[in-house]
Write a protein that holds these residues in place. Structure first.
Motif, PDB file in Angstrom:
ATOM      1  N   ASP A 161       8.196   7.273   6.877  1.00 14.24           N
ATOM      2  CA  ASP A 161       9.096   6.191   6.465  1.00 14.24           C
ATOM      3  C   ASP A 161      10.277   6.759   5.671  1.00 14.24           C
ATOM      4  O   ASP A 161      10.084   7.553   4.730  1.00 14.24           O
ATOM      5  CB  ASP A 161       8.294   5.192   5.616  1.00 14.24           C
ATOM      6  N   THR A 176       3.983   6.200   8.680  1.00 15.03           N
ATOM      7  CA  THR A 176       3.869   4.874   9.297  1.00 15.03           C
ATOM      8  C   THR A 176       3.244   4.956  10.682  1.00 15.03           C
ATOM      9  O   THR A 176       2.714   3.976  11.182  1.00 15.03           O
ATOM     10  CB  THR A 176       5.251   4.197   9.419  1.00 15.03           C
ATOM     11  N   ALA A 220       0.439   2.458  10.388  1.00  9.69           N
ATOM     12  CA  ALA A 220       0.306   1.885   9.041  1.00  9.69           C
ATOM     13  C   ALA A 220       1.282   0.715   8.904  1.00  9.69           C
ATOM     14  O   ALA A 220       2.440   0.825   9.299  1.00  9.69           O
ATOM     15  CB  ALA A 220       0.612   2.944   7.999  1.00  9.69           C
ATOM     16  N   LYS A 221       0.789  -0.383   8.375  1.00  3.30           N
ATOM     17  CA  LYS A 221       1.646  -1.569   8.219  1.00  3.30           C
ATOM     18  C   LYS A 221       1.505  -2.127   6.810  1.00  3.30           C
ATOM     19  O   LYS A 221       0.656  -1.673   6.042  1.00  3.30           O
ATOM     20  CB  LYS A 221       1.202  -2.653   9.208  1.00  3.30           C
ATOM     21  N   ASN A 222       2.323  -3.093   6.568  1.00  6.88           N
ATOM     22  CA  ASN A 222       2.250  -3.818   5.294  1.00  6.88           C
ATOM     23  C   ASN A 222       2.379  -2.857   4.103  1.00  6.88           C
ATOM     24  O   ASN A 222       1.547  -2.857   3.186  1.00  6.88           O
ATOM     25  CB  ASN A 222       0.917  -4.599   5.248  1.00  6.88           C
ATOM     26  N   ILE A 223       3.444  -2.034   4.127  1.00  7.23           N
ATOM     27  CA  ILE A 223       3.673  -1.082   3.034  1.00  7.23           C
ATOM     28  C   ILE A 223       4.275  -1.848   1.850  1.00  7.23           C
ATOM     29  O   ILE A 223       5.310  -2.512   1.989  1.00  7.23           O
ATOM     30  CB  ILE A 223       4.614   0.060   3.474  1.00  7.23           C
ATOM     31  N   SER A 235       4.001   3.480  -3.404  1.00  4.23           N
ATOM     32  CA  SER A 235       3.804   2.405  -2.423  1.00  4.23           C
ATOM     33  C   SER A 235       2.611   2.797  -1.561  1.00  4.23           C
ATOM     34  O   SER A 235       2.291   3.985  -1.454  1.00  4.23           O
ATOM     35  CB  SER A 235       5.032   2.270  -1.519  1.00  4.23           C
ATOM     36  N   ARG A 236       1.995   1.807  -0.966  1.00  5.02           N
ATOM     37  CA  ARG A 236       0.870   2.120  -0.077  1.00  5.02           C
ATOM     38  C   ARG A 236       0.835   1.125   1.087  1.00  5.02           C
ATOM     39  O   ARG A 236       1.165  -0.056   0.920  1.00  5.02           O
ATOM     40  CB  ARG A 236      -0.485   2.023  -0.830  1.00  5.02           C
ATOM     41  N   ALA A 237       0.392   1.643   2.237  1.00  4.28           N
ATOM     42  CA  ALA A 237       0.161   0.745   3.381  1.00  4.28           C
ATOM     43  C   ALA A 237      -1.116  -0.033   3.093  1.00  4.28           C
ATOM     44  O   ALA A 237      -2.103   0.543   2.643  1.00  4.28           O
ATOM     45  CB  ALA A 237       0.000   1.559   4.656  1.00  4.28           C
ATOM     46  N   HIS A 238      -1.078  -1.336   3.339  1.00  6.47           N
ATOM     47  CA  HIS A 238      -2.269  -2.147   3.086  1.00  6.47           C
ATOM     48  C   HIS A 238      -3.056  -2.436   4.352  1.00  6.47           C
ATOM     49  O   HIS A 238      -4.116  -3.063   4.305  1.00  6.47           O
ATOM     50  CB  HIS A 238      -1.884  -3.447   2.370  1.00  6.47           C
ATOM     51  N   VAL A 266      -4.141  -0.289   8.017  1.00  5.38           N
ATOM     52  CA  VAL A 266      -4.061   0.930   8.815  1.00  5.38           C
ATOM     53  C   VAL A 266      -4.946   0.754  10.047  1.00  5.38           C
ATOM     54  O   VAL A 266      -6.055   0.220   9.946  1.00  5.38           O
ATOM     55  CB  VAL A 266      -4.560   2.139   7.971  1.00  5.38           C
TER      56      VAL A 266
END
Lengths: 265, 762
Positions: A187, A194, A211-214, A223-226, A228
């Motif tokens: 990203d 991502t 990976a989505k919903n970062i 930040s973190r992806a919520h 996967v």
């Protein structure tokens, strides 16, 4: 007319500046940024994972994870995973202590046995907790082994709704890995992974990570992806993980990472 | 009828041109034919066994298993284990194989107890390199019921790689890939390929190959038989053209109707030859017999048609209706065959009545050179006279023989025993025998035990009941192995050091042991043992026997034991290939009985209608019924099973029987006014001789099939030849016996008025 010319000139100058700024970043710099974005001292979160078979059958578990950087190596961690649901497996736990120079130590605690059992160290290619994620994938997510790979930036691409650097990671000759190549999408804003495609030793596309919903983690710069998902394209099995309640570098009790502790669960 | 005679004799060239045109059109139809070598979809959707099979499939997939065996003096060597590893990788590349569910010593997790804790790696992750490590590996295998005797034999001489297939697999592709693996790895170790999908392909390919080889020879011999009978080239060529054209028309029609070539319709050419060739023989026999009595070709052909046209039409229609009786079967391919057979017999009749006269008009010659087969003529006549003169002895003989045949017929075994289909030295049979000898067997019955509650399989009562059920299943002498989540839980329990007795396991311990398995298994592997909601358990029962009756006994025993063990709404469902075969067997028996009854009724109805007499209808039926009883008795004595292919053959007996009976009776009724003995003599040297030609040529031809190594082909040959002989012998004996009875002898209504018959038929 003069105004129009001025606007075009300004556009060209700005465009050139942006492009040169973006192309000036190298693959190594992106990977350094990626490593920094993922590097943590400790972490706690809840997670729910679903193993979805090729025929759509689903197994679901809920866990708590505790991660603490240890001093057994440069990028080694202690992991504690504790099942919280369903009720009949609640408090089942696995504890992993990573080492640089020797095999990891692993313990398993089943509440019905009332004692933790040391279990043999897993291979890098072994599936982690029955998911599509291997132990190698897990290590790489926590800390990308930059010294083991050559990285090549091949461009930028939109992944879902975010721009990402597209990088090819090729293992160096001495690197022990199950993959012949990985293609990473980092990203451009958060420097988090991502998307990633894993090619097996025969050069076949084996797995795809999305990976989505970062989202930023409250009270930190992280930040973190919520969400996967990891799909095995050879078997068509998929693992989906939903993360929540991230707490990063807020402190995790060191005493939790011991055999005696998990036996009290 | 006269208009029809005028058409064929007046415009022979046009008839031949129309025939050629239609043959070309139907030839194109044959290009649309597709082969379907599978029994899938054979059973009706609403069949209760099928519903149960589908219920199991819905939850646990079909998972037809292919098994690759590796045999060596000792597999516990570096080379032996390396071969298992590389073979496993190759098996994963077979089309339709679930890659993540391939089971072998190289893929299964070795959860074993050690002094320091738990070993949880693959058995072959690292090959042993010291005596101690070899000992440890053998010890781990010995203690693991999921592996020992299932994936590797106790003596270490035989191991297997088991691979489940996706539901929509194509047998031919899987078979070809497995064969390639066998060829590539065959060397120091012997490689065997087996499992139901492989077995089915092996049998079908073997039968198809043998059939092509022997049926070609059989057809050639049938026509050699024609030549022996007529000693005339056109006597062979015309029926040959007729039969070949009938087959092309019928197969072409199948293509246009979108019907596939199945294991069943594969035998259509043979049945067409056996039944339809008789139309040609009767036509040519009459033609040759009349050849010296007429001055013009047109008169000769018209007279031939006048004499034999009507019986051919009657036999064509009744054979066609008889074939339609196969529609009572609940098996799709048999239904289809009944339908297409009916069309085929009608085509054969039409071609015979249009083409043969036209060919005779153009290519036939007056005073054509032909000669009766004097030996056959003498045999037929002597036999008829013998019967006539010793009617009582023959009656006593029949009365004694029929109950014996019925008694033996009761012992007919139903269903196809696939492994016994093979010749003794065939790879498929050797593979099956090795799997049965070293491991659990190759036939798999799937059981789904439904607790009817989410998490129900974790209940300790349910677990204990299933454990008892599994133990009783494993006690059956035909069962090699049974695998379910009971084995997983027991193994983990033994390994974790808790070693609780089965009765001490509670819901938590079962749940946690299962989760431990889930942590190392793929979702597919997990779903092979239980469903997502933990309400249904799956048990795979490996069976060493390939006899369908053993399979049914196992199923009944399981159902009875489950009834005794489970209560509270727990239900048990059966699935898998074995159940499919059991259902097919049931339908073969019930369908066969219905089919015979219906076919006989159709014959009785149509002949009673044509002869305007129920008594004559019953006469027509008698030799057919007696022949059927004898053929079933023969099957009982020789151990020929009533399977799909033999079902067809017995159906065919009705077709051939009608043919022989009608030709005999029409001729007999024509001459009955001259007295019984004269009528018998004239019929036996007229129609009787044509019947003898037909029977002899088919017996000569199809006897050759009996030297095939494949039992179905062999049985096909035996039964066809034997049936022909029986129908011939019975037709020539039963009618003189019946007409010899005084009440019938004096019945003037027996005399046949051919014009009345034409009127009746119209």
């Amino acid at each position: 007319m003069k105004i129009k010319f001025a606007l075009i000139t300004l556009g060209v100058v700005l465009g050139t500046t942006i492009c040169s700024a973006q192309t000036s970043i190298t693959a190594d710099q992106i990977m350094d940024n990626y490593q920094s974005a993922t590097a943590i001292e400790n972490l706690h979160s809840t997670l729910a994972y679903k193993n979805i078979s090729k025929k759509g059958k689903v197994q679901e578990r809920k866990l708590e994870q505790y991660i603490l950087k240890n001093e057994n190596g440069e990028d080694t961690y202690n992991f504690l995973l504790r099942f919280v649901a369903p009720n009949d497996v609640k408090n089942t736990a696995t504890l992993t202590i990573q080492h640089d120079e020797k095999d990891d130590d692993q313990w398993l605690y089943l509440p019905v046995i009332r004692s933790a059992k040391k279990i043999s160290a897993s291979k890098k290619s072994d599936r982690f907790m029955g998911t599509e994620m291997s132990y190698e994938d897990l290590s790489n997510y926590l800390s990308e082994p930059i010294g083991d790979y050559d990285y090549e930036l091949v461009g930028q691409e939109q992944v879902l709704d975010r721009m990402a650097y597209n990088i090819i990671a090729t293992p160096k000759s001495k690197t022990k890995t199950q993959y012949s190549k990985r293609e990473l999408w980092i990203d451009t804003k958060t420097y988090l992974l991502t998307k990633c495609e894993f090619y097996n030793s025969k050069g076949k596309l084996n797995k795809r990570y999305i990976a989505k919903n970062i989202k930023p983690i409250k009270g930190t710069d992280y930040s973190r992806a919520h969400f996967v998902s990891l799909q095995n394209l050879l078997t068509n099995n998929t693992t989906e993980v939903y993360y929540d309640d991230f707490s990063i570098n807020k402190g995790v009790d060191k005493s939790m990472f011991s055999r005696s502790y998990i036996e009290t669960l | 009828m006269n208009n029809f005679y005028k058409l064929t004799t007046g415009h022979p060239v046009k008839c031949i041109c129309i025939f050629l045109l239609l043959t070309i059109i139907f030839s194109f139809g044959t290009t649309k034919l597709e082969t379907k070598n599978s029994f899938d979809g054979e059973l009706p959707e609403d069949d209760f066994i099928n519903i149960d099979i589908n219920r199991v499939k819905e939850v646990f997939e079909e998972r037809s298993l292919i098994m690759i065996g590796i045999e060596s003096d000792d597999l516990f060597t570096t080379e032996g284990l390396s071969s298992i590893i590389s073979l496993t990788e190759s098996v994963k590349e077979i089309p339709y194989v679930f890659k993540d569910e391939v089971k072998s010593l190289a893929t299964v997790d070795n959860l074993s107890e050690r002094d320091w804790g738990l070993q949880s790696n693959g058995f072959l992750d690292e090959l042993p390199d010291s005596a101690l490590e070899w000992k440890q590996l053998k010890n781990d295998i010995n203690k693991n019921d999921i592996v020992n005797g299932t994936l590797i034999s106790a003596d270490g001489k035989f191991a297997t790689i088991v691979a489940p297939l996706d539901n929509d697999f194509i047998g031919g592709e899987v078979y070809a890939a497995a064969k390639r693996i066998k060829e590539n790895y065959q060397g120091k170790e012997t490689i065997h390929i087996s499992g139901a999908p492989i077995l089915v392909e092996d049998v079908q390919l073997g039968i198809s190959k043998d059939s092509k080889k022997f049926i070609g020879i059989a057809i050639f011999l049938v026509f050699i038989g024609f030549y022996i009978c007529f000693r005339s080239v056109i006597g062979v060529l015309f029926p040959l053209i007729m039969v070949v054209a009938s087959i092309i028309w019928t197969m072409g029609m199948m293509g246009y109707l979108g019907l596939n070539i199945t294991v069943v319709s594969n035998v259509l050419p043979v049945i067409m030859i056996a039944v339809a060739s008789s139309y040609g023989i009767h036509f040519m026999n009459t033609y040759f017999k009349l050849t010296k009595s007429y001055d013009s070709q047109k008169e000769l052909v018209t007279a031939t048609l006048d004499k034999i046209g009507l019986p051919i039409l009657i036999t064509g229609i009744t054979s066609s209706l008889g074939s339609l009786s196969l529609l009572v079967f609940n098996i799709h391919s048999l239904k289809e065959f009944g339908f297409i057979g009916a069309i085929g017999f009608l085509f054969a009749t039409i071609i015979c009545l249009f083409l043969m006269p036209a060919l005779c008009m153009i290519f036939g010659k007056l005073n054509a050179s032909y000669s009766d087969n004097e030996i056959l003529k003498k045999i037929t006549l002597s036999y008829s006279v013998l019967v006539l003169n010793h009617r009582k002895k023959f009656i006593i003989g029949y009365l004694a023989l029929i109950p014996v045949c019925i008694w033996f017929a009761k012992g007919i075994e139903v269903g196809d025993d696939y492994v016994k289909f093979f010749p003794k030295h065939h790879d498929g049979r050797i593979a099956a025998e090795n799997f049965n000898h070293y491991l659990g067997g190759i036939r798999v019955m799937d059981l789904m035990v439904d607790s009817k509650a989410d998490g129900g399989i974790k209940d300790s009562n349910f677990f204990n009941q299933l454990t008892t059920l599994q133990q009783s299943i494993e006690d059956d002498k035909h069962v090699g192995d049974a695998i379910s989540y009971v084995d997983l839980v027991s193994h983990v329990n033994n390994t974790m050091g808790a070693k609780l007795k089965s009765a001490e396991l509670n819901e938590e311990s079962i749940a946690q042991y299962l989760m431990l398995h889930e942590m190392s298994a793929t979702p597919g592997e997990v779903n092979n043992f239980y469903d997502e909601t933990y309400s249904k358990a799956h048990m795979q029962v490996f069976i060493k026997s390939s006899n369908p009756e053993d399979h049914e006994n196992i199923q009944l025993a399981i159902a009875a034991k489950a009834d005794q063990l489970f209560s509270g709404g727990v239900s048990i469902h059966f699935g898998g290939d074995v159940m499919h075969r059991i259902a097919l067997g049931k339908y073969i028996v019930s369908g066969k009985i219905m089919n015979i009854l219906l076919a006989l009724f159709i014959v009785l109805f149509s002949t009673s209608l044509i002869f305007r007499s129920l008594k004559k209808g019953l006469f027509t039926l008698t030799p057919i019924v007696i022949s059927l009883i004898m053929v079933f008795g023969f099957m009982g004595i020789t151990g020929i099973r009533l399977g799909i292919s033999t079902s067809l053959l017995t159906a065919m007996i009705v077709g051939i029987g009608i043919d022989f009976s009608i030709h005999y009776l029409v001729s007999f009724y024509r001459h009955i006014g001259e007295g019984l003995e004269s009528a018998v003599r004239k019929t036996s040297t007229g129609s009787g001789q044509a019947i003898a030609y037909d029977a002899m040529s088919n017996i000569i031809g199809f006897s050759v099939l009996s030297i095939s190594g494949f039992l179905p082909v062999q049985h096909f040959g035996w039964l066809l030849a034997f049936s022909m002989l029986l129908i011939f012998v019975n037709t020539l004996a039963i009618f003189p016996i019946m007409f010899g009875l005084s009440t019938m002898q004096n019945d003037e209504t027996n005399e046949l008025n051919i014009e009345q018959l034409k009127y009746n038929l119209s």
